[in-house]
Design an enzyme around this catalytic site. Structure first.
Site, PDB file in Angstrom:
ATOM      1  CE  LYS A  88      55.978  20.606 -15.521  1.00  0.00           C
ATOM      2  NZ  LYS A  88      56.910  19.674 -16.191  1.00  0.00           N
ATOM      3  CB  SER A 163      54.672  16.431 -16.789  1.00  0.00           C
ATOM      4  OG  SER A 163      55.901  17.122 -16.713  1.00  0.00           O
ATOM      5  CB  SER A 187      58.013  17.052 -19.086  1.00  0.00           C
ATOM      6  OG  SER A 187      57.348  15.936 -18.599  1.00  0.00           O
TER       7      SER A 187
END
Ligand code: GLN
Length: 497
Positions: A88, A163, A187
């Site tokens: 990420k 997210s 997330s």
């Protein structure tokens, strides 16, 4: 290599790839080539990555093919040797842009690696690239990225969740074998649920956050997003453990999480949390969870409904605490030390203003304003302090539940993936998608999402398993057993047709 072979490889979990490497049935470079081909094909359709590290990845794969580790002693190969892994884009990678999907960090190149990256490096993993996400990890749909939204591989008109929408959609599309995400209010788990993959938020402090760009420091945790539970346990083995660079890191001897992968939940005590089966839970999701409950009962577990009254307030508490911490953490982006700077300003004050006004997106600004308000004198007691008190109640409710139950279960998300744009103009509706995941962050306890099936329209449904602090053993045992019983094995192969 034919398309069939390609599809077989990219949808394999890392532990199976590891076997193939050990048995010398596949070279690391052959695996890497398949994954970078998959990335090329899926990137255009889904916008999965912000940065793709193709050249570096393929070169490193060739080096690994020739390495003594591979040629001499196969039994010694580490679990993630040559495994393509996506990171990420809020986890610092030395020399590789780490943007947090924000304009303000668009050109930020870290001079150091996050601890989790150092640990993966010690495995000789292959970095596929930096995964797209909601800006500063704020969002539940991945529509808040400066680099454009990520699309759901099961239906490109739908969101992948957020997210960590990039990491989750990447695993679902076979555009990496594993990924690392971060979870502040869901997330990792919510996008894992919406994309039909496995996502684990470990106990707070189990995985070092050194090098994770801070959002809400009392909640943030890094964790694995994988194709199956076994990979999640293996990846946790690599990334968990004390780190002197993170003052919140837990100093304990780490178990081997793979040892907890037992297909046995006989006599397990399972609580279904009433407050997480809220009215917003879609009938299909409810049905799917009920099916899993029957499976658990058939396997000899005791299941009953329980009530944790304070959870009713979890969402409100989170949306005070998380923005408050964010407003403080994000004050460092002032155009002086990091990334983007507005150059038209005439004075220092004007430069700060214009940099922040132009560098942050709408959702990030909304959080900074909410947080600043909640922390301002006069409102601190009414909002922030009160939220902290309720947080303690939530922690205590969980503590008493775990005196009686080994695990708690709930849907991961009240609904399957929603349409892009559907909730963009309504932040409150968007915030509601985190209603089931937020409580575990507030209590600092571990929780996993595993696929529970597909809806009638072919979208994944996720089941959440929550356990007491540091009881990842229970999480893994239940997740492994239920994963087997559920037998979910579908992939969105339509992407490659
Ligand atoms: N969707 C939640 C939020 O926007 C959770 C985000 C996260 O876990 N990073 O705050």
């Amino acid at each position: 290599m034919g398309n069939n072979n390609f599809l077989e490889i990219i949808f394999l979990p890392a532990h199976k790839l590891n076997n193939l490497i050990q048995e010398k049935k596949l070279k690391v470079s052959e695996i890497a080539k398949c994954y970078f081909d998959a990335i090329e094909k899926s990137q255009q359709k889904l916008n999965l990555y912000i940065t793709i590290c193709k050249e570096q990845g393929l070169n490193f794969a060739k080096i690994l093919d020739e390495s003594p580790d591979y040629l001499d002693d196969l039994s010694n190969i580490k679990p993630f040797f040559g495994i393509p892994i996506a990171i990420k884009d809020n986890i610092c990678t030395k020399g590789i842009t780490t943007t947090c999907a924000s304009k303000i960090l668009q050109n930020y190149i870290p001079i150091y690696n996050a601890t989790v990256i150092e640990r993966l490096n010690a495995q000789s993993y292959i970095l596929t690239g930096k995964a797209n996400m909601d800006e500063f990890a704020m969002g539940s749909s991945n529509e808040n990225s400066f680099f454009g939204p990520v699309k759901n591989p099961w239906d490109i008109n739908c969101v992948p969740g957020g997210s960590s929408g990039g990491p989750a959609a990447i695993i679902a599309s076979g555009a990496a074998a594993c990924a690392l995400g971060s979870d502040t209010g869901g997330s990792i788990r919510q996008p894992a649920s919406l994309c039909g993959v496995v996502g684990l938020k470990p106990t707070y402090g189990l995985v070092s956050r050194y090098g994770l760009v801070a959002f809400a420091s009392s909640l943030d945790q890094i964790g694995p997003i994988t194709r199956d539970v076994k990979d999640a346990a293996r990846l946790l083995n690599v990334i968990a453990g004390w780190d002197e660079n993170d003052s919140t890191s837990i100093n304990l001897k780490m178990p081997d999480y793979e040892e907890f992968l037992k297909d046995d939940i006989k006599n397990f005590k399972i609580g279904i949390v009433k407050e997480l089966m809220v009215k917003e839970v879609a009938p299909e999701v409810r049905e799917s969870i009920n099916k899993v409950v029957s499976l658990a009962e058939q396997m000899g577990a005791y299941v009953e409904e329980i009530s944790l009254p304070s959870l009713e307030y979890a969402l409100s508490v989170y949306y005070i605490i998380a923005p408050s911490e964010a407003s403080s953490n994000l004050s460092r982006y002032d155009g002086v030390r990091y990334g983007f700077r507005n150059t038209s300003a005439k004075t220092l004050r004007e430069m700060y203003k214009k940099t922040r006004a132009g560098g942050f997106g709408d959702e990030v600004k909304r959080r900074i304003m909410i947080g600043t308000y909640c922390l301002s004198s006069g409102y601190y007691d009414a909002y922030y302090e009160k939220a902290q008190r309720v947080r303690t109640k939530i922690i205590n409710d969980f503590k008493s539940a775990f005196k009686k139950y080994d695990i708690l279960i709930s849907p991961t998300s009240p609904t399957t993936a929603f349409k892009m744009g559907e909730k963009l103009d309504n932040p409150l509706m968007m915030y509601l998608s985190d209603i089931c995941t937020i409580p575990a962050n507030l209590a600092g306890i571990p929780a996993i999402s595993i696929p529970a099936g597909l809806s009638k329209s072919g979208l994944p449904i996720g089941l959440q398993i929550i356990a007491d602090s540091l009881r990842e053993d229970n999480v893994f045992r239940a997740a492994y057993s239920l994963e087997k019983a559920i037998g979910f094995s579908k992939n969105p192969i339509g992407l490659y047709e």
